[in-house]
Motif scaffolding. Structure first.
Motif, PDB file in Angstrom:
ATOM      1  N   GLY A  59       0.795  -1.227   0.000  1.00 49.85           N
ATOM      2  CA  GLY A  59       0.000   0.000   0.000  1.00 49.85           C
ATOM      3  C   GLY A  59       0.823   1.271   0.000  1.00 49.85           C
ATOM      4  O   GLY A  59       0.294   2.352   0.288  1.00 49.85           O
ATOM      5  N   SER A  60       2.113   1.151  -0.337  1.00 46.63           N
ATOM      6  CA  SER A  60       2.964   2.344  -0.312  1.00 46.63           C
ATOM      7  C   SER A  60       3.698   2.511  -1.628  1.00 46.63           C
ATOM      8  O   SER A  60       3.134   2.985  -2.595  1.00 46.63           O
ATOM      9  N   VAL A  61       4.933   2.060  -1.693  1.00 47.17           N
ATOM     10  CA  VAL A  61       5.786   2.264  -2.866  1.00 47.17           C
ATOM     11  C   VAL A  61       5.199   1.575  -4.094  1.00 47.17           C
ATOM     12  O   VAL A  61       4.645   0.475  -4.010  1.00 47.17           O
ATOM     13  N   SER A  62       5.345   2.252  -5.226  1.00 49.87           N
ATOM     14  CA  SER A  62       4.872   1.686  -6.486  1.00 49.87           C
ATOM     15  C   SER A  62       6.019   1.642  -7.494  1.00 49.87           C
ATOM     16  O   SER A  62       6.912   2.504  -7.481  1.00 49.87           O
ATOM     17  N   THR A  63       5.964   0.642  -8.349  1.00 45.47           N
ATOM     18  CA  THR A  63       6.928   0.511  -9.437  1.00 45.47           C
ATOM     19  C   THR A  63       6.171   0.405 -10.756  1.00 45.47           C
ATOM     20  O   THR A  63       5.249  -0.403 -10.878  1.00 45.47           O
ATOM     21  N   LEU A  64       6.580   1.227 -11.691  1.00 47.13           N
ATOM     22  CA  LEU A  64       6.049   1.150 -13.057  1.00 47.13           C
ATOM     23  C   LEU A  64       7.126   0.495 -13.921  1.00 47.13           C
ATOM     24  O   LEU A  64       8.266   0.948 -13.941  1.00 47.13           O
ATOM     25  N   THR A  65       6.766  -0.593 -14.579  1.00 47.09           N
ATOM     26  CA  THR A  65       7.717  -1.326 -15.406  1.00 47.09           C
ATOM     27  C   THR A  65       7.317  -1.229 -16.864  1.00 47.09           C
ATOM     28  O   THR A  65       6.138  -1.404 -17.208  1.00 47.09           O
ATOM     29  N   ILE A  66       8.279  -0.904 -17.689  1.00 49.54           N
ATOM     30  CA  ILE A  66       8.060  -0.888 -19.135  1.00 49.54           C
ATOM     31  C   ILE A  66       9.002  -1.926 -19.737  1.00 49.54           C
ATOM     32  O   ILE A  66      10.225  -1.831 -19.587  1.00 49.54           O
ATOM     33  N   GLN A  67       8.427  -2.911 -20.403  1.00 45.06           N
ATOM     34  CA  GLN A  67       9.238  -3.964 -21.023  1.00 45.06           C
ATOM     35  C   GLN A  67       9.481  -3.631 -22.489  1.00 45.06           C
ATOM     36  O   GLN A  67       8.652  -2.989 -23.147  1.00 45.06           O
ATOM     37  N   ARG A  68      10.620  -4.062 -22.958  1.00 39.01           N
ATOM     38  CA  ARG A  68      10.956  -3.916 -24.396  1.00 39.01           C
ATOM     39  C   ARG A  68      10.665  -2.492 -24.856  1.00 39.01           C
ATOM     40  O   ARG A  68       9.863  -2.250 -25.764  1.00 39.01           O
ATOM     41  N   THR A  69      11.327  -1.537 -24.219  1.00 37.01           N
ATOM     42  CA  THR A  69      11.025  -0.137 -24.471  1.00 37.01           C
ATOM     43  C   THR A  69      11.155   0.227 -25.955  1.00 37.01           C
ATOM     44  O   THR A  69      11.995  -0.306 -26.687  1.00 37.01           O
ATOM     45  N   GLN A  70      10.280   1.155 -26.351  1.00 35.65           N
ATOM     46  CA  GLN A  70      10.272   1.693 -27.704  1.00 35.65           C
ATOM     47  C   GLN A  70      10.523   3.194 -27.628  1.00 35.65           C
ATOM     48  O   GLN A  70      10.329   3.817 -26.577  1.00 35.65           O
ATOM     49  N   GLN A  71      10.917   3.786 -28.745  1.00 31.72           N
ATOM     50  CA  GLN A  71      11.216   5.213 -28.747  1.00 31.72           C
ATOM     51  C   GLN A  71       9.999   6.040 -28.370  1.00 31.72           C
ATOM     52  O   GLN A  71      10.126   7.089 -27.718  1.00 31.72           O
ATOM     53  N   GLU A  72       8.816   5.582 -28.735  1.00 34.07           N
ATOM     54  CA  GLU A  72       7.607   6.336 -28.403  1.00 34.07           C
ATOM     55  C   GLU A  72       7.282   6.310 -26.911  1.00 34.07           C
ATOM     56  O   GLU A  72       6.374   7.019 -26.461  1.00 34.07           O
ATOM     57  N   ASP A  73       8.028   5.503 -26.143  1.00 32.14           N
ATOM     58  CA  ASP A  73       7.844   5.497 -24.696  1.00 32.14           C
ATOM     59  C   ASP A  73       8.572   6.661 -24.039  1.00 32.14           C
ATOM     60  O   ASP A  73       8.372   6.928 -22.845  1.00 32.14           O
ATOM     61  N   SER A  74       9.409   7.355 -24.779  1.00 34.90           N
ATOM     62  CA  SER A  74      10.139   8.495 -24.226  1.00 34.90           C
ATOM     63  C   SER A  74       9.146   9.549 -23.760  1.00 34.90           C
ATOM     64  O   SER A  74       8.292  10.005 -24.538  1.00 34.90           O
ATOM     65  N   ALA A  75       9.259   9.939 -22.507  1.00 35.58           N
ATOM     66  CA  ALA A  75       8.315  10.878 -21.898  1.00 35.58           C
ATOM     67  C   ALA A  75       8.770  11.138 -20.467  1.00 35.58           C
ATOM     68  O   ALA A  75       9.727  10.541 -19.982  1.00 35.58           O
ATOM     69  N   VAL A  76       8.042  12.012 -19.797  1.00 36.39           N
ATOM     70  CA  VAL A  76       8.219  12.177 -18.355  1.00 36.39           C
ATOM     71  C   VAL A  76       7.095  11.411 -17.674  1.00 36.39           C
ATOM     72  O   VAL A  76       5.911  11.640 -17.962  1.00 36.39           O
ATOM     73  N   TYR A  77       7.454  10.507 -16.793  1.00 39.15           N
ATOM     74  CA  TYR A  77       6.482   9.694 -16.078  1.00 39.15           C
ATOM     75  C   TYR A  77       6.292  10.297 -14.691  1.00 39.15           C
ATOM     76  O   TYR A  77       7.231  10.376 -13.900  1.00 39.15           O
ATOM     77  N   LEU A  78       5.091  10.716 -14.439  1.00 37.90           N
ATOM     78  CA  LEU A  78       4.756  11.406 -13.195  1.00 37.90           C
ATOM     79  C   LEU A  78       3.949  10.493 -12.285  1.00 37.90           C
ATOM     80  O   LEU A  78       2.990   9.861 -12.722  1.00 37.90           O
ATOM     81  N   CYS A  79       4.342  10.472 -11.050  1.00 41.14           N
ATOM     82  CA  CYS A  79       3.580   9.766 -10.036  1.00 41.14           C
ATOM     83  C   CYS A  79       2.879  10.802  -9.163  1.00 41.14           C
ATOM     84  O   CYS A  79       3.408  11.906  -8.947  1.00 41.14           O
ATOM     85  N   ALA A  80       1.704  10.477  -8.691  1.00 39.51           N
ATOM     86  CA  ALA A  80       0.967  11.368  -7.803  1.00 39.51           C
ATOM     87  C   ALA A  80       0.306  10.542  -6.716  1.00 39.51           C
ATOM     88  O   ALA A  80       0.033   9.343  -6.904  1.00 39.51           O
ATOM     89  N   SER A  81       0.051  11.178  -5.594  1.00 40.71           N
ATOM     90  CA  SER A  81      -0.707  10.503  -4.548  1.00 40.71           C
ATOM     91  C   SER A  81      -1.728  11.478  -3.987  1.00 40.71           C
ATOM     92  O   SER A  81      -1.615  12.697  -4.151  1.00 40.71           O
ATOM     93  N   SER A  82      -2.726  10.929  -3.358  1.00 43.98           N
ATOM     94  CA  SER A  82      -3.725  11.762  -2.700  1.00 43.98           C
ATOM     95  C   SER A  82      -4.193  11.077  -1.429  1.00 43.98           C
ATOM     96  O   SER A  82      -4.109   9.853  -1.290  1.00 43.98           O
ATOM     97  N   LEU A  83      -4.698  11.889  -0.522  1.00 40.14           N
ATOM     98  CA  LEU A  83      -5.123  11.381   0.781  1.00 40.14           C
ATOM     99  C   LEU A  83      -6.240  10.362   0.616  1.00 40.14           C
ATOM    100  O   LEU A  83      -6.246   9.311   1.242  1.00 40.14           O
TER     101      LEU A  83
END
Lengths: 113, 116
Positions: free
Chosen positions: A72-96
């Motif tokens: 219920g705390s830390v999260s991991t985002l996994t991207i397999q076999r990355t492609q060039q179109e995956d290039s971006a800024v990945y933002l995490c957010a939390s809320s109460l």
């Protein structure tokens, strides 16, 4: 107090490699989100976790993307076999709670070469 | 499919002037957010608007929501250089069962530059 923490802040990887992005939400926040920000697509919802409920994965762009949230705390985002179109800024957010304002981390800038 | 459109996308203002950014959205929602983003930084929450007719003000910024018109505005009064940033509106589509949960659809963003 401590905000949403993401690591790494920058990641450069070669096409075809797997990457893991980490998010440490604000303590006590039960809801956690991943969004993606890119020049072409703007800000896009990826996935939402709330407590022990099944996550809303409706924004994940392909089955190469997956995310988990442990304890219920830390999260991991996994991207397999990355492609060039995956290039971006990945933002995490939390809320109460799910209906409270989202607090965003500084993001991980992913570059796939 | 929900669409959120901001207008204008680029705004160059002189200090001291007033202006309004518009946010139109295409489907019913009673929860709208405004965020600010500085270059290379993350998103900072400015306002949460929860009901028709809601108006919130913080400093030189004032936001309003008209759910019937599906329109929110962000009004800037007597702009100062420190307000230069990108401003996003976002609509919460996740109203299932009457409980929103933060699944946001963002507008394209308005890049605001305030000149001396």
């Amino acid at each position: 107090g401590a905000g949403v923490s993401q690591s790494p802040s920058n990641k450069v990887t070669e096409k075809g490699k797997d990457v893991e992005l980490r998010c440490d939400p604000i303590s006590g926040h039960t809801a956690l989100y991943w969004y993606r920000q890119s020049l072409g697509q703007g800000l896009e919802f990826l996935i939402y976790f709330q407590g022990n409920s099944a996550p809303d994965k409706s924004g994940l762009p392909s089955d190469r993307f997956s995310a988990e949230r442990t304890g219920g705390s830390v999260s991991t985002l996994t991207i397999q076999r990355t492609q060039q179109e995956d290039s971006a800024v990945y933002l995490c957010a939390s809320s109460l709670r799910g209906n409270s304002p989202l607090h965003f981390g500084n993001g991980t800038r992913l570059t796939v070469t | 499919e929900l669409k959120v459109e901001q207008n204008p996308l680029f705004l160059s203002m002189q200090e001291g002037k007033n202006y309004t950014i518009y946010c139109n959205y295409s489907t019913t929602s009673d929860r709208l957010y405004w965020y600010r983003q500085d270059p290379g930084k993350s998103l900072e929450s400015l306002f949460v608007l929860l009901s028709n007719g809601a108006v919130k003000q913080e400093g030189r910024l004032m936001a309003s929501l008209d759910t019937k018109a599906r329109l929110s505005t962000l009004h800037i009064t007597a702009a100062v250089h420190d307000l230069s940033a990108t401003y996003f509106c976002a609509v919460d589509l996740s109203n299932a069962g009457g409980t929103s949960y933060g699944k946001l659809t963002f507008g394209q963003g308005t890049i605001l530059t305030v000149h001396p």
